[in-house]
Structures are given as C-alpha cells and as structure tokens.
Design an enzyme around this catalytic site. Sequence first.
Site, PDB file in Angstrom:
ATOM      1  N   SER A   8       3.804   7.771 -12.583  1.00  0.00           N
ATOM      2  CA  SER A   8       4.353   6.880 -11.556  1.00  0.00           C
ATOM      3  C   SER A   8       4.106   7.316 -10.126  1.00  0.00           C
ATOM      4  CB  SER A   8       5.856   6.698 -11.782  1.00  0.00           C
ATOM      5  OG  SER A   8       6.069   5.732 -12.778  1.00  0.00           O
ATOM      6  N   SER A  62       5.064   3.480 -10.887  1.00  0.00           N
ATOM      7  CA  SER A  62       6.123   2.663 -10.321  1.00  0.00           C
ATOM      8  C   SER A  62       6.481   3.024  -8.880  1.00  0.00           C
ATOM      9  CB  SER A  62       7.377   2.799 -11.182  1.00  0.00           C
ATOM     10  OG  SER A  62       7.833   4.134 -11.152  1.00  0.00           O
ATOM     11  N   LYS A  67      11.785   6.952  -2.477  1.00  0.00           N
ATOM     12  CA  LYS A  67      11.808   5.901  -3.501  1.00  0.00           C
ATOM     13  C   LYS A  67      13.259   5.514  -3.791  1.00  0.00           C
ATOM     14  CE  LYS A  67       9.797   5.118  -8.152  1.00  0.00           C
ATOM     15  NZ  LYS A  67       9.085   5.774  -9.264  1.00  0.00           N
TER      16      LYS A  67
END
Lengths: 509, 516
Positions: free
Chosen positions: B187, B163, B68
């Site tokens: 997330s 996210s 990420k």
Amino acid sequence: APAKGYGGVWRRAWQCGAGRLSPVPRGWRAFPSNARGGAGSAAKCGLVPWVPVVGLEVHAQISSNSKLFSGSQVQFAAPPNSLVSFFDASLPGTLPVLNRRCVEAVVMTGLALNCRVNKKSLFDRKHYFYADLPAGYQITQQRVPIAVNGSLSYSVCVDNKMSRMVTKTVRIKQIQLEQDSGKSLHDDTRSQTLVDLNRAGVGLMEVVMEPDMCCGEEAAAAVKELQLILQTLGSSQAVMAEGQLRVDANVSVHHPGEPYGVRTEVKNINSLRFLAKAVDYEIQRQIEELENGGTILNETRAFDSKLGCTIPMRDKEENQDYRFMPEPNLPPLILYDAKSLPANMNHQQVVNIDWIHERLPDLPSVKRAKLVEQYGILPEHSFTLLNEDGLTEFFENVVNQTQMKPKKVIGWILNDMLSYLKQHSLTVKESPVSSFLLADLLNLLEKKEISSTAAKQVLAELWKGEGKTPLDIVKEKKLELIQDQKELEDICQAVIDARENEVIMVVLG
Amino acid sequence: VSAALREGQTTPTELCQKCLALIKSTKFLNAYITVTEETALKQAEESEERFRRGQPLGVLDGIPVAVKDNFSTAGIETTCASNMLKGYISPYNATVVQKLLDQGAVLVGKTNLDEFAMGSGSTDGVFGPVRNPWSYSRQYKEKSASKSHSEDEESKWVIAGGSSGGSAAAVSSFTCFAALGSDTGGSTRNPAAHCGVVGLKPTYGLISRHGLIPLVNSMDVPGILTRCVDDAAVVLGSLAGHDPKDSTTIQDKFKPFELPNLPDVSKLSIGIPKEYHAPGLSSEILALWSKAADLLKNAGAKVIEVSLPHTRYSIVCYHVLCTAEVASNMARFDGLEYGHRSDTSKSTESMYAATRREGFNAVVRGRILSGNYFLLKQNYEQYFVKAQQVRRLIANDFRKVFGSGVDLLLTPTTLTDAAPYTEFIKEDNRTRSAQDDILTQAANMAGLPAINVPAALSERGLPVGLQFIGRSFQEKQLLTVAKWFEKQVEFPMIQLEEMMRHDHGVLQHQKSASFS
C-alpha cells in the site's frame, strides 16, 4: 429448597466415592429417594445406579494495580466507566501491552497447584459480539496456556462429621491468562442496556479442573481450598461476593462403565453455598430427566438462588463458533528459569520461574500440618483456623501470650469466640476481644484465679468492648477463686455457724 | 529546504502557506480528506519562533508533512475513508504522528485512501477516488493526446495506486515534503510507483504501529513517502525505535543514519528473483528491470538470478491471512463506543447488523465475511493454519537467499504503469488487489524492508518504479543502494502546467526541493 445445603439427604450416597480413582460411589445400590418428589421414578429404577461427574472452570480476578493489557487501575465499586483506558474502550489503533504482575500471579498459582509452567505460551482472540466486550473479541490463551497438568488436594468430611475428613484430589487441566469483560446493566423498564467498562480488561486466571468431582460438596470444598491458596499467594483476593472468584460447573451423569453423559454448564456461580446447591440440583435434575425417558441438552444454565434451581440461559443457547485466532499484537510470552535466563537480560523485563518458586509462601495444607504438629490440635481444627481469615494468627497470638496449652486454647477460640463472631456476623479482625485480652483471661483461668464458669462470664462482659481488662471485670464482679486457706476456713466456719440446726442433723446422721 | 529554513531563505509559515495554497489549487486530485489549515499555521508559527531563537528541533522542524487518514490524530478527524468513522476524533496521537510533531514537523492534512486501506487504487473510499497528479502532467498529456484526440479528458485520468494513494499524490504534487502511508501488502510502494515518488516499507517491528488503525496487524507497517531517498532516510530516523505501547517493536536501540553522498554498490550481491517475472508484467517494465540489473552489474555489483520457489502461493495465503485478521479487527466497530451507529433500536443484534451494513462498504464487508469463513472451526486448519505454514515457507525462501550471500533483491514494484480510472474500475477490488499486490505482498509476509524507487516514465508518460527488498533491519544498506539507483536513473520531474499557472512561484521554489 430441594436440598439441605451441603448435607442434603441424597447427597450422602455420592460423596462416599474415592474421587476419580473409583468413580462408582460406594453404596450406590441404595440410591436414596430424594427430597424433591422424584421418589416414584427413582424407586422404580432404584437399582440402576447413576454416577455424577462434575468439572469446574474457576475465573479468579488477579490482584494487581492495573489491568492485564492497559494501565487502567483495578478497583471494585469505582464510579461507572471511571477506570477505562483507550485500549479498554477498544479505540481503533490501540494495542495490548502485557502486565508482568499478572503473568507472575499465574505462574505463582500454577506452581502452587503443581502445574507444569510453559516456558512459552501464546495469546489468542476469542470472538463474540456482546455489549460489554468492546473489541468484539476477548484475548485469552486457548492453544498454549501458561500452566498445565496440575492437581489440587482438598478435604471433605464424611457423613457430615468434621471429625472424619477425607483428602481428595482433582486434576488441574490448565491455568490460562485472559481479559475480564465489562458489565452490562439491563434496564427493562426503559428497555435499554447500560455498559460499565471498569472491569473490562482486568486480568483473570481461568483454572480449569478436570471432571474429578461427584457432588456439590466436593465442588465447593475444592473451590474453597483453591480460594485459600489464591489468598495465601496473594494472586487473587478471591472474594466471591465481589465477583473476584466466579465458578462455572460442568455437570453430567452416566451409568457405571458407560461413557460420560451429555453435560450442562451452570454459569457464573458466585458463592460456595450456591455452588454446592447448583451442582446437586443439576445432578438430581439430570437423573430425573433421564429416568423419565428424557434427554439432556448440551446447554448453558444459570442458578437461580431464590428458587434454588438451575434454568436455561436463553441468550447463550445458540451454538457459538468463537473463531479463535492467534493474537497478532502480542509476541509469544517467554518465561525463564535459572538455567535459561540470559545473562544480559534486564531483570525488570523477565519473569523467572525459579525465583518465584523459591519465594512461594506456605500453602494452606502445609500450614495446617504445621499447626497440628506444633500445637497438637486436631486436624479438623486446623481447617477451621485457616478457613476464617485471620483466625490462625489470632490463635497463635493467644497461644504465645498464655501458659495455657494450645489444645485448650483452641476450644475457647473455636467454641466461644468463633460462634460469637458468627452470631454477630463479625470477622476476626472486627472482634471486640483482642488476642491480648483473651490471653489475659485464659491466663487467669490457667492460674486458677477464676473458674471456667467465671471465665465465660468475664468473656461475655468483654464482648461489650467497654475497654475493661479481664482482671477489672473479675474484681468488679468478685469472681475470683479464693486461694487463702484461712479465708476459706473462715467462710466455711461462717456457713456452719449460720446453719447450726442443719449441722447437728448432719452430725447425728 | 531544511537548510533554507535554517539560513532564513524561507520561513516555516511561508512554506506552510505555500503548501496550503497548493493543496487548494490541487483539490481536484482528492488527495486530502482533511486539510488542517488552522493547526498547521499554528504549528508553523511555533516552529518559526524556534528558528528565530536559533533552536530548531531538528531537520524536520518546520517541514510540512501529511498523514494517511488511518493514523490516529488527536483532535483531528480520523476516518479511514469509511462511513463507519466519519466524524470520529481520536483522543490520542499515533506514536509516529507524535514523533513527527515532537520534531517540529507541520501537519498539513490527512490523506485519502481506500476504505480501511483495503484496495490498491485509492478508488474505494467514501470520499471518492484519488487522481494521480501525473494525469495532469505535460509528460502524460503529450503522449496520450497524440493517440486519442477524441477522448474526453475527464476519462483519461489515471489512478494513484493504493491504498496510500492520497499520500503518494500529495508528495508527488508538492503539497507536502513527506507523507506517512501504511503498507500491508504494498500500500505504500504501489502508489509510490504510480505517482513517481519514493515509498519505503520498513522492517516489521522497526516502527510503532500504535495508533495506526490496523488492516493486518501481523503485516502492517507505517510507510514513508518522500521525493527522494535521502528524505526517506531522515523520516525513518525520526520514527524508528522501540515503543512501549507496541509490543511488536524491537527493543534494540535504533541509530539514525545518513546516507553516503557517493554510494558504492560494487561490493554488493544483488539477487534477481525469477518468480517476479510474473504473468501480466509489461514488456517495458521488464526491459527497465533488466536495464537496472545491467546498471548494477556495470557498477561492479554481482548480479545473480535467484529463486523464491513459494512466491506463487503467496498472494493466496496473503488473502486468507488478511481477511481473517480483517474480520477480527473490524469486530470492534459495533456502533457502541464510537463511530457510526444505526438508528435501528429493535435489539442490540439488529443495531449491530444495521450499523455494520451502513458503515462498511462492500469491499470491507466482503473481506469480513471471507475472513470469518476461514476462521470457522471446521475451516481453520484447512485455511488459516495452512496459510500460516506457507507464510513460514515464503519467509524461509527469503532467508535462504539472503543466507547464500545475496544482499538485496531487485524486482519491479508493479506489473504495469497506472491504469486510467475508467479501466481500473472494470475489475472488482479483489481481482485488482490480487494483481496489484503480487510483487509487493511477499515482503510483508516475510516482514522485510522494501522500497520503491522511481525508475523512468513509461511510453504513456507515466512513472514506473522498481523495488529493492533488503534483509531484516538492514534499512541502511537498502536505502544506500536505492540512493545510488536514484542518482543513476535521474527520474524526470513532474511538469504540472495547470498548477504552474496558478502557483508559478511556489513550484519554482519547490520543484527540486527535498528537505534534507
């Protein structure tokens, strides 16, 4: 200058007070007019006494190899931004890792200042935007600091006489561990600000003193004593000129029996002399302001050493809300004592309060008492010995190498040697006359081989540092006292023979 | 695949090239912000050399992974999907990234997210939204086509969740074998549920956060997204353990573990927290949840209803604590040391203001504002302290339930399956986050480990997952049950026809592949 240093005319009225026990200074009714031209109003209201109140916040840089939360080195005057880790520059994703040495330094200082050491303390973030604060917050200990509720005893002299020392005590509210900021250098001509982050993240201990002082001299004396303690412990080098010890003074005045007045804060004072001046100036300014019907603003001021006065700091004027918040990246700091120390704990990982306590060196007050007791010198002389770095050791070395009584040695050291060093701005370590040479000289004096006048002459030669021994100089200059009876008789006879007429006159009366 | 590499059936370079090719052909998913083709091929080559010498570094050697874009990577841009950090190249690797590289993993790219991980859709980043690969699956197309022929295909694609949507989409579309996400309020688990992959949020303090650009320091945990539970266990084993650079990691030594081939749940006690029957929970997820409970019961586990009474206050408190820490963490982005700096040079203050206005999107700015409000002297006690107190109560709820003999909790991960993008953006980020984090953030408040396991496809042909929440540092038990459940439900493979057309061979090869 508005005041004559420590010993300003109007200072004396305040400094007679017995500290916080009796905040009303003795003799306040005779509030004197001052040297700054406020005499008119002061005279008018001359019978309304003012009680000045002074509290201090002292920031001492911790003497450690690396910074409080990062591995960067700590060093004064290194090339700009050469001692900056990713954490110090607040790169995203970096986390603080607490330096054990800094914790130990605060524990040590706390114990030396009679504080209660909290077994569990916490870290907080204090937020404000400033160019030399890269993270936008400072990690400090706002809620639960490492050490609380201590005291510091210090001495001030009465009537500016060293022979009349009074011991006073100021309460220590707390000692907290926190990060230092970087330095901003404003280049006004090119209207730019340059930032040096070498200092950013260096460990600081903030010693908060309760408002138990009442004048610049007391404030300076308290800080001087703190400085000696820190240096004795080695927890800070506490060199004010290098910014390792910085003082904020909170000053207010009020009438006896009334609540404390609005206080102002004089920030970042970096010498003892300026501290005394700044505090005294601020007290006087507030009194005048109030007597002229004005009000005191709760504001931050700076001391202008050139003008000798305090001025408001504009950029800090607005009322800041620091939005304190617990620092989430540091678990609570747990300290142990012999009782609570878990058996299976790795000793490298823990801080043991008792262990530190047992290893505390003699503090200045104890050292002074020992000097007075062991050598029979006057208490005020013990202060002078400790106030100069290395002077006590020098004194003791000389004493150990001479037959002269310490009481006499101290005179030579304080009167002759120290004044010479002061005149030439030398430290004790830089002295051209070693303790060995001085002892040699004093031995000659003690054995009556030279007179005291001659000894001074020899000392004057020794300062030149030409590598001669006192005996060399005595011989060279033929300064020795004559001990041989026959030789003395011969000299006398020669004198008498040479002056036959005068002798006859004397004999005849 | 790890075995295939060892046996020489494929090589790290071949594997890496296939993943890179897939990343290209699935570019429209917008799962990646940066594709690190060059360094990936170089790492693959080095790995290949190790295999040739017969000295691979471990199970992860030669395995393509994605990270990420809020984990710092040395020499590779780390943007947090924000203008503020566009072009920012960290000089150091996050501990977790370093650990992956040290074990020979091949980093193929940095994945997309909501700006600074603030969101639950992966729709609010400066590089645009992530598209859920299932939008393009045969399963979804068949179901949705029957309903509305007229609708423009473009308007039907569904969100990936967030996210860590980029990481979930990357794993789901076979462009990597495992991906790192971060999990602050859900997330990792939320996009895992929407994309039909395994999403593990380990116990707070088990994995280092050093190098993870923080959202909420007291809740953030690096998350692990994989195709199967066994893979998650392998990655966990390679990442867990004390890090001297993160003082909140536990000192105890972590022992990597393997999961049993035939997991047994018969001796376990599974709690069903009634408060997770939340308003808005879709009936099909509710049905799935009961079915899962029955499965466990039939396998001999004790399944009991439990109560976590303070759950309903959790999301509000989460909001207060989250925004407060955000306000604090974002203070460092002032344009001085790194990142975006506005051209305004009137004064330092105006430069700060312009930099932060230009650098942050409205969501980030909104959270900074509310966080600062909660931290004001006059509000601190009322909001921040209260929220912390309730956080303690929430953690105590879990402690009590686990103390009463319950081993694990079973809950849904999300209220519904993934919403179409056009629907999703009708609500603002705050409302969405409050809805979407509702079932996941309590585990963050309490620091507990939790995992999303894909359970079934919804009526619309989209993945739905269930969540197991375990006791602190009992990852082995959590993953064992997750593996058991995974075996029971036999979640269907995504059928990506469009991509198959391009890269038939790759998919065939990778379809059922896990790397362990």
